[in-house]
Motif scaffolding. Structure first.
Motif, PDB file in Angstrom:
ATOM      1  N   UNK A  24     -44.870  10.587  27.632  1.00  0.00           N
ATOM      2  CA  UNK A  24     -46.227  10.217  28.037  1.00  0.00           C
ATOM      3  C   UNK A  24     -47.197  10.204  26.867  1.00  0.00           C
ATOM      4  N   UNK A  25     -47.062  11.152  25.938  1.00  0.00           N
ATOM      5  CA  UNK A  25     -48.031  11.329  24.854  1.00  0.00           C
ATOM      6  C   UNK A  25     -47.418  11.024  23.492  1.00  0.00           C
ATOM      7  N   UNK A  41     -57.885  -5.208  24.735  1.00  0.00           N
ATOM      8  CA  UNK A  41     -58.936  -4.418  25.374  1.00  0.00           C
ATOM      9  C   UNK A  41     -58.305  -3.111  25.856  1.00  0.00           C
ATOM     10  N   UNK A  42     -58.649  -1.994  25.218  1.00  0.00           N
ATOM     11  CA  UNK A  42     -58.018  -0.713  25.537  1.00  0.00           C
ATOM     12  C   UNK A  42     -59.046   0.301  26.016  1.00  0.00           C
ATOM     13  N   UNK A  82     -52.791   3.784  34.916  1.00  0.00           N
ATOM     14  CA  UNK A  82     -51.606   2.961  34.625  1.00  0.00           C
ATOM     15  C   UNK A  82     -51.694   2.294  33.252  1.00  0.00           C
ATOM     16  N   UNK A  83     -52.909   2.198  32.711  1.00  0.00           N
ATOM     17  CA  UNK A  83     -53.113   1.571  31.407  1.00  0.00           C
ATOM     18  C   UNK A  83     -53.167   2.634  30.320  1.00  0.00           C
ATOM     19  N   UNK A  84     -52.709   2.298  29.111  1.00  0.00           N
ATOM     20  CA  UNK A  84     -52.766   3.279  28.023  1.00  0.00           C
ATOM     21  C   UNK A  84     -54.198   3.746  27.739  1.00  0.00           C
ATOM     22  N   UNK A 108     -50.202   7.606  32.444  1.00  0.00           N
ATOM     23  CA  UNK A 108     -48.829   7.222  32.083  1.00  0.00           C
ATOM     24  C   UNK A 108     -48.587   7.138  30.584  1.00  0.00           C
ATOM     25  N   UNK A 109     -49.562   6.642  29.815  1.00  0.00           N
ATOM     26  CA  UNK A 109     -49.412   6.490  28.361  1.00  0.00           C
ATOM     27  C   UNK A 109     -50.673   6.978  27.682  1.00  0.00           C
ATOM     28  N   UNK A 110     -50.510   7.981  26.829  1.00  0.00           N
ATOM     29  CA  UNK A 110     -51.643   8.596  26.139  1.00  0.00           C
ATOM     30  C   UNK A 110     -51.343   8.592  24.648  1.00  0.00           C
TER      31      UNK A 110
END
Length: 124
Positions: A24-25, A41-42, A82-84, A108-110
């Protein structure tokens, strides 16, 4: 109670264990981090205080203060899990602790900036 929590947070920031990469990280070096945040775009979040943020920040970052315990979860729950999400702080300690919190909140993504803003070579 708040004072005790703040003192514990401060001490764990100073002496806490470093986060390791997990599924995850991930900790990114400044070059890879810069590529990632400029590619699309984050969700870019600065977890420093408002005063630190106002003194200089990465373009397009939003500020969610790690030390504002009451609003921290509420503000992050407004983001898409759900988005980083890309985190940074002054040196990397608060953002690593924030990453752990976000993992427990279901993100989910860090991605965390290695060395924090102090090591960011792309300042304006």
């Amino acid at each position: 109670m708040k004072i005790i929590l703040l003192v514990r947070t401060f001490l764990s920031t100073l002496f806490g264990a470093k986060t390791q990469d997990t599924d995850t990280m991930k900790i990114l070096n400044p070059e890879d981090y810069n590529k990632a945040i400029t590619a699309s775009n984050v969700q870019l979040v600065d977890v420093r205080t408002a005063k630190e943020f106002d003194a200089g920040a990465i373009a397009n970052a939003i500020n969610i203060d790690f030390f504002k315990v009451d609003s921290f979860n509420n503000e992050f729950n407004k983001l898409d899990k759900e988005q980083p999400v890309y985190l940074y702080c002054r040196s990397g300690n608060r953002s690593q602790q924030s990453a752990k919190k976000l993992d427990s909140l279901g993100f989910k993504k860090i991605y965390d900036l290695q060395g924090g803003y102090m090591g960011w070579p792309y300042k304006n």
